[in-house]
Structures are given as C-alpha cells and as structure tokens.
Design a protein around this motif. Structure first.
Motif, PDB file in Angstrom:
ATOM      1  N   UNK A 283      12.828 -17.616  -2.497  1.00  0.00           N
ATOM      2  CA  UNK A 283      12.649 -19.075  -2.571  1.00  0.00           C
ATOM      3  C   UNK A 283      13.430 -19.692  -3.727  1.00  0.00           C
ATOM      4  N   UNK A 284      14.703 -19.300  -3.837  1.00  0.00           N
ATOM      5  CA  UNK A 284      15.594 -19.943  -4.794  1.00  0.00           C
ATOM      6  C   UNK A 284      16.706 -20.649  -4.027  1.00  0.00           C
ATOM      7  N   UNK A 421      22.715 -26.448  -0.273  1.00  0.00           N
ATOM      8  CA  UNK A 421      22.520 -25.667  -1.508  1.00  0.00           C
ATOM      9  C   UNK A 421      21.247 -26.005  -2.268  1.00  0.00           C
ATOM     10  N   UNK A 422      20.563 -27.101  -1.911  1.00  0.00           N
ATOM     11  CA  UNK A 422      19.301 -27.443  -2.578  1.00  0.00           C
ATOM     12  C   UNK A 422      18.099 -26.760  -1.946  1.00  0.00           C
ATOM     13  N   UNK A 423      18.257 -26.147  -0.798  1.00  0.00           N
ATOM     14  CA  UNK A 423      17.109 -25.638  -0.045  1.00  0.00           C
ATOM     15  C   UNK A 423      16.444 -24.470  -0.774  1.00  0.00           C
ATOM     16  N   UNK A 424      15.090 -24.553  -0.864  1.00  0.00           N
ATOM     17  CA  UNK A 424      14.322 -23.514  -1.539  1.00  0.00           C
ATOM     18  C   UNK A 424      13.175 -23.000  -0.681  1.00  0.00           C
ATOM     19  N   UNK A 425      12.784 -23.743   0.355  1.00  0.00           N
ATOM     20  CA  UNK A 425      11.648 -23.304   1.163  1.00  0.00           C
ATOM     21  C   UNK A 425      12.001 -22.131   2.070  1.00  0.00           C
ATOM     22  N   UNK A 427      13.571 -18.365   3.127  1.00  0.00           N
ATOM     23  CA  UNK A 427      13.308 -17.050   2.538  1.00  0.00           C
ATOM     24  C   UNK A 427      14.601 -16.498   1.934  1.00  0.00           C
ATOM     25  N   UNK A 428      15.045 -17.160   0.871  1.00  0.00           N
ATOM     26  CA  UNK A 428      16.369 -16.896   0.311  1.00  0.00           C
ATOM     27  C   UNK A 428      16.287 -16.223  -1.049  1.00  0.00           C
ATOM     28  N   UNK A 429      17.156 -15.239  -1.231  1.00  0.00           N
ATOM     29  CA  UNK A 429      17.398 -14.591  -2.511  1.00  0.00           C
ATOM     30  C   UNK A 429      18.897 -14.441  -2.688  1.00  0.00           C
ATOM     31  N   UNK A 430      19.330 -13.409  -3.396  1.00  0.00           N
ATOM     32  CA  UNK A 430      20.765 -13.234  -3.604  1.00  0.00           C
ATOM     33  C   UNK A 430      21.018 -11.925  -4.321  1.00  0.00           C
TER      34      UNK A 430
END
Length: 436
Positions: A283-284, A421-425, A427-430
């Motif tokens: 969630x980043x 690029x603002x999306x945080x909801x 299921x994102x990591x890196x």
C-alpha cells in the motif's frame, strides 16, 4: 496467434475452469457482506460492490453473447450504467443500479448462456475465437474485478468478513541482497501466449546495460528505517508532485498504517495488527517507492529491467513464461489467487526464483517500476481501444508481477498493470535496482 493447447476439448475445459474459478471468487467476495455493504460506497476511489457484480455480467454478455454469438442485448437499458467510461466511480452510487439479488440473477443467467455457447462454438476462425481468446479475456476481466472488490473490502470499515490462512510457503532467506543481471538483448513481451492482452504484444527484442536488482521486494523493516530517518519529512527524496501529495494529505507512512504506543500498527481486512517486519511493504504509491529508492541510493527498475530479471535465462538466451519456467503457477512457486490475505515473508518460494536467482517476482505484491505505460513497437489495439490505448502516456506508471490478490489466469511474466502514481489503496510494493 499460436495454439498452446493440445485439443479443442482441452481448451474448452481450460476456459470453463477459468470462468468457474472467477465466479466462485466473485460469489465469495459478494456473499460475505450484507446488502447494505454491497450497495454502499466504501471509498470514492471505488465503486459499490454491487456495481462490480453487475458490470462483470454485463461485460460477459457484451463480448461473449453479443460479439461472439451475435445475439441481441438481454438488458439494453442497463448498458450505460455499467460502462466504466460513462460514469466515474464516485458517481456510481447515484445511478439506478441493479440491486444485489437482481445483479446476481443477471450475472447467473448470462453465465448459463455462456456455458452453452462454449460447448458449441468453434474456438478458431477469428481473432476473438482463436484459442478461446474471448473466453479467456472474460475470465481475466472478472478476476481483475475480483481484485478490485478485494481492495474495496480492505477499504471497508467494520468487523472482518473475509478469512484465509496465513502463508505457509517454503521459506529460505536468500544469501545475497541483490542479483546482477547481465547486459545484452532479450525478448520482451509475447506474440504466442494465447490469452495475452493487447498491451503485452508483440514480442520484440530489448537491450539492457548490466544492472543490479533486489533479490526480494523491499520489506516493512527496510521501509521503517526510511520512516525513522525522516524520509517523509525530507524533500530531497521526493519528486515534486509526490512531495506536494504527502504535504497536502499529511502522509507519514503507507496507507492503513498508524502509530500507537510507540509501535507501528496496520489495518488489514478489518484486523489491526503490528506491522510484520519481514513482509514486503504494501500500500505505497509510486511516489513513496521512488522516494525510498532515492533515500537508499538506488532507483526503481525500469519495466524492461524488471521483465528481463523475471524471464531471461542466460544459459539458454530465451525468455520463459514465468520466472520458474513455462509451467503454470502452483502454490509451491507463488502467492496468488487470494489463497492468503497478505504477502508471504520476503524470501519465500525459493522454487519460484528466476534463473538469475531473483525471488517473488510473481505474486505477493504488485511492483512499481520507473516506466510510464506506453505501447510496444507494433502495438495493435484489440479488441477495443479502451482496454489499453486510452491509458498510454506519462500519467500512468507500470506495475509488474501481480499480488496475492491476483489470480493466475490474469498474471504472467509479460502481464502489465498500470495506475496513477498517487494510488495507494492497491496491493502495491516495489523492489529497487542500481546501475553497475
């Protein structure tokens, strides 16, 4: 399109199984909550769950019953309601949507007719029918909306309604923190994967300089060090729009995190728990991932670098379907399909590593890349421009790899996801990279 299945009957069984798996998951996500929860909008970023439910049926009717079978519309009056480009998500609760039971009946009636169609339709003779593409496309579409609905469940407030066992995957922490990917050409994209979508095509050769890439995704422990070092308070690490975003919204940690009694906690599907340090950070936004990478003296990998690390085998020079080879995913190699409601520990699934030794490239968390979402050379929109083409440009960043919320039918080494690029909801990591 090149056929990858040994017979028409095998292909029908594969399509039927993919459609059935998607519907079972849709039912689990929509039966778990009350009608009030189905019709409520839990965030202006998301549709009411009941909209997704009827939209799934409407798209299935549009592409399979109307486009493939040539039939008349079952409910022409609802088409505008479930056109994703007609109404923004924030406005959808105000529409005269089908109620929960009516939406279920409609989707079930469409599915019954689709199974009859699948039994009788020759899976060849046109671009939509070759290798059952249209049926595979619809199975992927439903699973993508299932992931969207799972995001809505995460945003939903209240007592937990979804349960799943924690990951119990084989765990073998890697001995090295990063892997060297050699310079040279490799084949990116695909021209042969039967159910690949237009933005994955065509296969083409890319050349890269050598680079280092993280063996596993960035963990919560590593991200906590960024927070503790004042990462959210130092504009040096942030792209200007990202710095503006965190200042305007007083962001100081990943979404769903909060600090209490000197400890970082997170909310996960209605459960509040300590942030597990050995899991990939989740969630980043792209801006947060980019800022962390700069703080760490590294950078995000490009989309080309990510795919080379995932698919390229230096021993043979070929690009496989997945990091572990050409075989379909199993529970032994990747955390997919909502079997769990969280990522596995960083260092899990050693059997799913790429030939170069990079871990967890498929499943667990979507991974932000440095790249804008752009077409490949020779791109052709199919079967409609709105799937990919209208999103091309610098506004959207590419994510790769799939999360624990992604079904295997909608995840492969060539699969491309994208978001603002603002999306945080999501299921994102890196993971990070660096030049040699």
């Amino acid at each position: 399109m090149t056929t990858s299945y040994p017979s028409r009957e095998d292909l029908r069984e594969r399509a039927a199984a993919a459609l059935t798996a998607a519907r079972v998951r849709t039912a689990a996500l929509t039966d778990a909550v009350s009608d009030a929860d189905l019709t409520a909008q839990h965030s202006p970023l998301m549709s009411p769950l009941v909209w997704d439910l009827a939209h799934i049926g409407n798209q299935e009717e549009l592409w399979l019953l109307r486009n493939v079978a040539g039939r008349e519309s079952m409910r022409p009056e609802i088409d505008p309601l479930y056109d994703a480009f007609e109404h923004p998500r924030a406005e959808r609760p105000k529409l005269p949507l089908l109620g929960p039971e009516e939406a279920r009946r409609y989707a079930a009636e469409v599915r019954g007719r689709v199974f009859d169609l699948l039994e009788r339709t020759p899976l060849e003779g046109s671009a939509l029918l070759d290798d059952g593409f249209a049926f595979g496309m619809i199975a992927q579409h439903e699973q993508q909306h299932d992931e969207t609905m799972l995001i809505t469940h995460q945003l939903r407030r209240g007592a937990p309604v979804l349960t799943a066992r924690d990951p119990d995957a084989p765990y073998d922490p890697p001995l090295v923190a990063e892997v060297l990917v050699p310079a040279g050409p490799f084949t990116m994209g695909t021209s042969t994967e039967p159910w690949s979508l237009d933005n994955e095509r065509p296969a083409h050769v890319r050349d890269t300089a050598p680079f280092w890439i993280d063996t596993v995704p960035v963990t919560n422990a590593a991200y906590l060090a960024f927070i503790a070092d004042g990462g959210y308070r130092d504009p040096r690490w942030w792209a200007p729009p990202g710095w503006q975003q965190i200042r305007e919204h007083s962001i100081e940690a990943p979404l769903f995190w909060h600090r209490e009694a000197g400890q970082w906690l997170r909310r996960r599907f209605g459960v509040t728990e300590p942030v597990p340090e050995d899991e990939p950070v989740l969630h980043v936004s792209w801006y947060e991932a980019d800022a962390y990478a700069r703080w760490a003296g590294r950078r995000l990998p490009t989309e080309t670098e990510w795919e080379k690390a995932a698919r390229f085998d230096p021993a043979t020079g070929r690009s496989a379907r997945y990091p572990w080879g050409d075989a379909d995913p199993t529970a032994a190699v990747a955390n997919l399909g909502q079997r769990h409601l969280r990522p596995a520990r960083a260092g899990s699934y050693p059997a799913g590593a790429s030939p170069l030794g990079v871990r967890q490239l498929i499943g667990d968390v979507w991974e932000w890349t440095a790249s804008d979402f752009l077409p490949y050379p020779g791109f052709r929109a199919f079967p409609y421009r709105e799937y990919s083409e209208v999103f091309f440009g610098p506004e959207h960043k590419v994510l790769r790899g799939g999360s624990f919320a992604v079904d295997p039918v909608a995840c492969r080494g060539t699969f491309r996801n994208w978001d603002l690029p603002v999306r945080r909801q999501i299921f994102s990591g890196f993971r990070t990279a660096r030049d040699v």
